[in-house]
Design a protein around this motif. Structure first.
Motif, PDB file in Angstrom:
ATOM      1  N   ASN A   1       0.829  -1.208   0.000  1.00 40.21           N
ATOM      2  CA  ASN A   1       0.000   0.000   0.000  1.00 40.21           C
ATOM      3  C   ASN A   1       0.860   1.254   0.000  1.00 40.21           C
ATOM      4  N   GLU A   2       1.949   1.195   0.806  1.00 38.75           N
ATOM      5  CA  GLU A   2       2.833   2.358   0.852  1.00 38.75           C
ATOM      6  C   GLU A   2       3.508   2.589  -0.492  1.00 38.75           C
ATOM      7  N   LEU A   3       3.905   1.476  -1.150  1.00 40.60           N
ATOM      8  CA  LEU A   3       4.523   1.621  -2.470  1.00 40.60           C
ATOM      9  C   LEU A   3       3.535   2.202  -3.479  1.00 40.60           C
ATOM     10  N   GLU A   4       2.298   1.704  -3.415  1.00 43.22           N
ATOM     11  CA  GLU A   4       1.285   2.245  -4.314  1.00 43.22           C
ATOM     12  C   GLU A   4       1.040   3.720  -4.008  1.00 43.22           C
ATOM     13  N   GLN A   5       0.943   4.029  -2.707  1.00 45.55           N
ATOM     14  CA  GLN A   5       0.731   5.420  -2.332  1.00 45.55           C
ATOM     15  C   GLN A   5       1.935   6.272  -2.704  1.00 45.55           C
TER      16      GLN A   5
ATOM     17  N   GLN B   1       4.749  12.077   6.883  1.00 45.02           N
ATOM     18  CA  GLN B   1       5.806  12.978   7.340  1.00 45.02           C
ATOM     19  C   GLN B   1       6.896  13.103   6.279  1.00 45.02           C
ATOM     20  N   ARG B   2       7.305  11.946   5.727  1.00 46.06           N
ATOM     21  CA  ARG B   2       8.332  11.985   4.676  1.00 46.06           C
ATOM     22  C   ARG B   2       7.825  12.747   3.452  1.00 46.06           C
ATOM     23  N   LEU B   3       6.548  12.528   3.119  1.00 43.68           N
ATOM     24  CA  LEU B   3       5.972  13.216   1.968  1.00 43.68           C
ATOM     25  C   LEU B   3       5.948  14.723   2.199  1.00 43.68           C
ATOM     26  N   ALA B   4       5.638  15.118   3.428  1.00 45.50           N
ATOM     27  CA  ALA B   4       5.601  16.544   3.737  1.00 45.50           C
ATOM     28  C   ALA B   4       6.983  17.169   3.580  1.00 45.50           C
ATOM     29  N   VAL B   5       8.026  16.463   4.035  1.00 42.64           N
ATOM     30  CA  VAL B   5       9.389  16.977   3.892  1.00 42.64           C
ATOM     31  C   VAL B   5       9.760  17.101   2.415  1.00 42.64           C
TER      32      VAL B   5
END
Length: 695
Positions: A354-358, A502-506
């Motif tokens: 799911n994380e990879l897809e996201q 959080q990583r996406l926000a950075v």
């Protein structure tokens, strides 16, 4: 045991006429009136061989029958003795007259009668009758001797039979009766007895073999029970264990004796509280409905550790009115651990997928946003693009993108998404820990975390501030606030921002920072500096921005803003007298004085030329007026020097106005302060004037 045989079925006798059939007596040779008894009556010994070959005799002959047969022989012997006595009497009666002549005969007969059957008398006699009598006596003696010898041999044979039977009863099964007797009956009896002993011996041997096989089977069963990994047990309806395999000690840590002899139930009494009810219900159904007991549950070992067991049982037998169940328990702790690990791995894999897809989805959106940001010409255009894509990237969260104003003393929201934002739309950089430290500031627990001051109220979820940096310069801040309701999380942590978010926000902050840096370079020539290059004070643009912010804040908080407008008296003459360099020195000195004379939240600006403006947030009219009067007096005492000489006394004119008393907007209140300033000049300068409507 031999099967009894009915003689009337063998010989097909007329049932109504057969005494044995009427009496239901299987010993037909002993029953009077039967064919067999009639055949051997009076000549038992000669005809006994006939009985020995008889199927009925062989099948029904036993010790009791032998006793009855002996009684028959004894009876016949007595009958014969009676017959002899009768004949003796007849002889005595016949020889009364020949008593003397017959004395020898009588003496012989007396000897015979006294138990000496071997006596013999001479058969020579003048009397034919005596001769015949003597001959008869000798024959009689011979017959009696034969009978006595046979009786003696028979008695010895019977004693041997009983002795053999006694030995057999003691377990000497190899004992056999000799069949070498001259007496046919004894031989027949010995044959039957030996057959009976052999039958008993075979039966006992078979029983011993069966017992030995049973013991061997039990030994093997016990060995299997004690060596298999499963725990074999037997328990009653109450759950009391009456047998359990020895290997329970390795699994359960309690000994067999502790489990079987315990006053309290060491099995059902240690089942996990969560599992005990359905285990008891399943065990009850085992006895009430014969439903197979098959459950998995947790149980606490002697050492305190919890293990998983799978227990299966069926009802098997009843003894003394108590029903019992046989069961097998297996330690499935490792299986449960493996299952849990497998589930965890599966969950991790699912999460990873799911994380990879996201991540792929987010990367695509970031790529599209980056492409659009490169084509933007203004910050406003970029803000629109950022807001649109931020709402897609953080669809479940709230957030805002903040950028520094031109003065870099204010941070403004240039893009927002979601509802119920806790952060203000405009604040000072010092109000944000992320902007202060130049690092990401994450607060997961709003009750214990260090909150930023730009929050209008503590959020009900975690939040993070990400500084946007490009080329070593902080350009703004990305604010992200979780909206997830974590009902099962600890108190004070209503919702957490996922690490992926959080990583996406950075990542987004870095990309947006680069885009804003490019826009900043493009707009650097179009945007005026917020600071006056001569005095270092904020210029008019910054003053207007700050006033707008403070008006917004005062409106929301229902507070007042004090405005002081300052103008140097006769500044043109001062320049003409001392020169423009001295005028610049005066402006710098006054600016320095003004900056250090006010609070940190107060805003001092150079409005233009020799005019200055002081903005006093949350300050009413009376305080503003006092502050202006104090300022007027302090400026008079300034000692300004230039090139080693004192420039003289400095005087100023000050105009005072207050929001919202003298204006409901920043522009109107500034016009009111400017009008008050001109009123002070008209009144002779070197004084403070409060705006008043001219009559």
């Amino acid at each position: 045991m031999k099967k009894k045989v009915k003689c009337w079925e063998i010989f097909a006798c007329a049932e109504k006429e057969c005494p044995s059939y009427e009496l239901k007596e299987l010993k037909c040779w002993l029953t009077s009136g039967t064919h067999c008894r009639d055949e051997i009556q009076g000549r038992y010994l000669e005809k006994m061989a006939m009985c020995l070959d008889c199927e009925v005799f062989k099948a029904n002959m036993d010790v009791s029958s032998m006793k009855e047969t002996i009684k028959v022989i004894d009876k016949q012997f007595k009958e014969f003795t009676a017959m002899v006595d009768e004949r003796d009497k007849e002889l005595e009666d016949t020889s009364m007259e020949l008593s003397i002549g017959l004395s020898e005969t009588l003496d012989a007969l007396n000897k015979i009668a006294s138990g000496d059957p071997h006596v013999r008398i001479s058969e020579a006699s003048q009397n034919e009758l005596i001769a015949k009598l003597k001959q008869t006596v000798n024959r009689t003696a011979e017959g009696i001797g034969t009978i006595v010898d046979q009786s003696h041999e028979f008695a010895i044979g019977i004693a041997e039979h009983f002795d053999m039977l006694h030995k057999v009863s003691k377990g000497e099964l190899d004992t056999r009766i000799p069949e070498s007797s001259k007496d046919e009956l004894l031989n027949a009896l010995g044959k039957v007895t030996n057959q009976m002993i052999e039958s008993v011996s075979r039966e006992i041997t078979e029983r011993k073999q069966a017992e030995e096989a049973m013991r061997e089977s039990e030994k093997k069963y016990r060995s299997v029970v004690e060596n298999i990994p499963d725990i074999v047990w037997i328990a009653d309806e109450e759950g009391r264990v009456i047998f359990i395999g020895r290997n329970v000690e390795e699994v359960y840590k309690f000994t067999v004796e502790e489990i079987c002899e315990a006053v309290s139930n060491l099995w059902f009494g240690r089942i996990h509280p969560t599992d005990i009810e359905y285990v008891k219900e399943a065990y009850k159904m085992l006895f009430t409905r014969d439903k197979i007991f098959d459950v998995e549950y947790r149980i606490q070992r002697k050492d305190g550790d919890w293990i998983w067991l799978r227990n299966r049982a069926v009802t098997t037998h009843e003894k003394g009115g108590v029903r019992y169940a046989d069961g097998v328990a297996r330690d499935i702790t490792e299986r449960h651990k493996s299952t849990e690990k497998l589930q965890q791995v599966n969950e991790k894999l699912t999460t990873l997928v799911n994380e990879l897809e996201q991540h792929t989805h987010d990367a695509r959106l970031l790529g599209e946003m980056g492409g659009l940001l490169q084509t933007c010409l203004t910050v406003e255009e970029a803000s629109t693009v950022i807001a649109q894509f931020a709402q897609q990237l953080f669809s479940r969260d709230f957030g805002a993108l903040y950028a520094f104003s031109a003065s870099r003393n204010v941070v403004e929201a240039v893009a927002t998404w979601g509802e119920s934002l806790s952060s203000e739309s405009m604040f000072m950089p010092s109000d944000c820990w992320a902007l202060r430290r130049g690092q990401v500031h994450l607060v997961e627990d709003t009750h214990t975390g260090l909150l930023c001051r730009h929050l209008s109220h503590p959020p009900s979820a975690s939040y993070m501030c990400v500084p946007m940096m490009a080329h070593g310069e902080i350009l703004g801040m990305l604010y992200l606030q979780s909206s997830m309701q974590g009902l099962s999380q600890p108190e004070g942590i209503v919702g957490r921002l996922a690490e992926s978010k959080q990583r996406l926000a950075v990542t987004m902050a870095e990309q947006v920072a680069l885009a804003l840096a490019n826009l900043k370079l493009q707009e650097a020539l179009r945007i005026q500096s917020v600071c006056d290059p001569l005095t270092g004070m904020f210029n008019r643009r910054y003053m207007e921005e700050s006033l707008a912010r403070e008006v917004h804040r005062a409106t929301r908080k229902k507070t007042q803003i004090g405005i002081i407008m300052i103008d140097l008296d006769h500044f043109k003459q001062f320049n003409d007298t001392f020169g423009h360099a001295a005028g610049d020195a005066l402006l710098r000195e006054l600016s320095y004085f003004l900056k250090k004379s006010f609070r940190g939240e107060d805003i001092a600006c150079r409005y233009g030329g020799e005019e200055f403006v002081i903005i006093l947030p949350e300050t009413p009219l009376d305080i503003t007026l006092k502050r202006a009067e104090s300022l007027l007096e302090e400026i008079r005492h300034l000692n300004v020097q230039h090139l080693g000489r004192t420039l003289g006394t400095i005087t100023t004119s000050l105009g005072v106005a207050v929001f919202p008393d003298h204006g409901t907007t920043g522009e109107t209140v500034m016009r009111a302060a400017d009008a008050a300033l001109y009123q002070a000049k008209e009144r002779g300068r070197d004084q403070v004037a409060v705006w008043q409507v001219k009559e």
